[in-house]
Design an enzyme around this catalytic site. Structure first.
Site, PDB file in Angstrom:
ATOM      1  N   SER A   1      -5.516   3.330   6.738  1.00 19.11           N
ATOM      2  CA  SER A   1      -4.395   2.717   7.000  1.00 19.11           C
ATOM      3  C   SER A   1      -3.238   3.434   7.012  1.00 19.11           C
ATOM      4  O   SER A   1      -2.117   2.588   7.383  1.00 19.11           O
ATOM      5  CB  SER A   1      -4.493   1.453   5.972  1.00 19.11           C
ATOM      6  OG  SER A   1      -5.363   0.585   6.051  1.00 19.11           O
TER       7      SER A   1
ATOM      8  N   LYS B   1       5.793  -1.631   1.880  1.00 14.80           N
ATOM      9  CA  LYS B   1       4.420  -2.130   2.624  1.00 14.80           C
ATOM     10  C   LYS B   1       4.345  -3.627   1.800  1.00 14.80           C
ATOM     11  O   LYS B   1       4.548  -3.917   0.770  1.00 14.80           O
ATOM     12  CB  LYS B   1       3.319  -1.474   2.328  1.00 14.80           C
ATOM     13  CG  LYS B   1       1.975  -2.139   3.178  1.00 14.80           C
ATOM     14  CD  LYS B   1       0.873  -0.926   3.270  1.00 14.80           C
ATOM     15  CE  LYS B   1      -0.360  -1.565   3.989  1.00 14.80           C
ATOM     16  NZ  LYS B   1      -1.280  -0.710   4.057  1.00 14.80           N
TER      17      LYS B   1
ATOM     18  N   SER C   1      -3.587  -0.463   8.388  1.00 15.72           N
ATOM     19  CA  SER C   1      -2.811  -1.792   8.011  1.00 15.72           C
ATOM     20  C   SER C   1      -1.420  -1.477   7.573  1.00 15.72           C
ATOM     21  O   SER C   1      -0.442  -2.264   7.527  1.00 15.72           O
ATOM     22  CB  SER C   1      -3.555  -2.157   6.645  1.00 15.72           C
ATOM     23  OG  SER C   1      -3.274  -1.515   5.552  1.00 15.72           O
TER      24      SER C   1
END
Length: 494
Positions: free
Chosen positions: A181, A82, A157
């Protein structure tokens, strides 16, 4: 063994094939790089490709395998990190213009753990600015698109991570979860995302290493792939107060007899949540699946009063802690979502903070009492379906109007406040072919139990076996991808 096989085999199977010398890490990597070339320009999940680093790590894995050894449980598995996790020598932007050309001199602990266990880093996945949002878009790279409908969002996210795993561009991915997320993009992309119990995964670097809201966790195509990552990510590290001393429980297997285990079913938490009708309809098979797993399924929900206030107060305060200094110096460089969160945190009073902690404590005690009756709660993951990739959040949840992006995340962040494990597993599809996930929540520390029940539901429903059409390549697929100069990301020499 075809290239297509290498894209979709479970993680443990790929590792075992390498152990038997039937396939090499470099062959696995080549298959995934070709998939990135073909698919990533469409979904925009991987926004920085580190091909040279990947080839170095794959060669390392093959050299060790040639000696009859393995690097670890993730030997030779392509992984993407990420873009909120620092990666040494690989651009890390946090989805912010302030860090457009930022190249860290260190790896985040989550990256260290995965690579040390044998994983092969292929690049970074897209996020909203500083992770603030349920839609993975930012001014640097634009939106990550849903692999089941490219007009729609992949969520956030960790949207880039979920889309990359769902489309076979990587085997596994790491993510993070504050308000949902890991779980939201997992349900939107038909994969598995686990928010672990607070304290199970060590995190570094961190401004406040004791912070209980934002934690890291795994994304995979199967529950077993997620459990395999947990066997790596939960090992304690002296730089963090969190982490399990012995993560071997996640290598012990997921088989378990739930026939005598009480399980609560509530798709809307007893009317406490607004849920789209299409989501309810797609989740309908879950109840029947549950009754085939447990003989003690009841319709019940915990009282979540106070969860909204507690979460939003604590979340704003932590946003201000992490980004307040940079915001004060350059407020114009921050987008609306992050600015609102920081401003909310800066306005928090000591009385407001004390009240949030008091509410949180009361919530935890009520939930502990609830799980004394029902060992697990099965409920909706996300209250809405994926919406337009051009919108930051959906306009409505059923008949209820959304005022901001947090409004459609209550089904997830209410459990964030509790610090308990919560996993999203594929549950079904709408008539339009959009995936819907179901969320399994358990007692604090019972991450393995939550995964075991998720595995039973996964097996009963089979929804996770359905691949997105954009990921299926016939005859080799596109050639104008990232390594050929496509717009989906940037190649770095590492």
């Amino acid at each position: 063994m075809t290239e297509n096989d290498l894209l979709w085999l479970p993680a443990r199977e790929l590792v075992e094939l390498q152990r038997r010398r039937e396939v090499s890490a470099r062959e696995i990597l080549d298959a995934h790089l070709a998939q990135i070339d073909a698919v990533n320009p469409k979904v925009n999940a991987i926004i920085t490709l580190a091909e040279d680093r990947a080839r170095e790590l794959a060669a390392r894995a093959d050299a060790v395998a040639a000696r009859g050894e393995l690097l670890g449980p993730l030997h030779g598995l392509p992984v993407a990190h990420k873009d909120l996790a620092p990666t040494k020598g690989i651009r890390t932007t946090y989805g912010s213009k302030l860090y457009a050309d930022h190249v860290p001199d260190h790896d985040a602990l989550v990256v260290e753990q995965l690579v040390h266990a044998g994983a092969v880093t292929v690049g970074k996945t897209n996020v909203p600015e500083f992770g603030a949002g349920i839609q993975s878009t930012n001014e640097l790279f634009g939106p990550t698109r849903n692999p089941y409908d490219l007009k729609l969002t992949a969520g956030g996210s960790s949207g880039g991570a979920a889309a990359a795993v769902a489309t076979g561009m990587v085997v596994i991915a790491d993510g993070g979860d504050t308000g949902g997320s890991l779980r939201n993009p997992a349900t939107f992309c038909n994969v598995v995302g686990l928010r672990p119990s607070v304290g199970s995964i060590p995190m570094w670097p961190a401004k406040d290493p004791f912070a209980p809201l934002s934690i890291q966790g795994p994304i995979g195509r199967t529950v077993d792939d997620v459990a395999l990552q947990m066997s790596v990510l939960t090992r304690a590290d002296p730089r963090s107060p969190w982490g399990l001393g012995d993560p071997s429980r996640f290598r012990a297997g997921l088989e378990y007899d739930f026939s005598d285990v009480p399980v609560a079913w509530s798709p809307d938490l007893g009317g406490q949540l607004a849920v789209d009708d299409a989501v309810r309809t797609a989740m309908a098979p879950v109840y029947d699946a549950l009754t085939g797993i447990s003989g003690k399924v009841g319709v019940a929900a915990p009282d979540m009063t106070g969860a909204d206030e507690a979460f939003r107060t604590l979340r704003g305060w932590y946003r201000a802690l992490n980004y307040g200094d940079r915001y004060a110096a350059a407020p114009e460089a921050f987008g609306t979502r992050v600015s609102q969160d920081i401003e909310h945190g800066l306005a928090t009073t000591s009385a407001g903070l004390m009240r949030a902690h008091r509410l949180r404590g009361q919530l935890f005690q009520r939930f502990a009492a609830f799980t004394g009756t029902y060992r697990y709660l099965v409920t909706v993951t996300t209250q809405v379906l994926p919406w337009s990739a051009d919108q930051l959040w959906p306009e409505r949840i059923g008949a209820t109007r959304s005022e901001n992006y947090l409004d459609c995340m209550r089904s997830m962040y209410w459990f964030t406040v509790l610090g308990v494990p919560a996993v999203s597993v594929p549950a079904g599809f709408t008539q339009d072919g959009l995936p819907v996930g179901v969320q399994i929540v358990g007692r604090s520390g019972d991450d393995i139990g939550v995964l075991r029940l998720a595995r039973q539901i996964e097996r009963a429903l089979g929804a996770g076996l359905r691949r997105p059409p954009v990921a299926v390549r016939l005859g080799g697929g596109d050639t104008g991808g990232m390594r050929g100069g496509g717009t989906g990301g940037t190649r770095l020499t590492c």
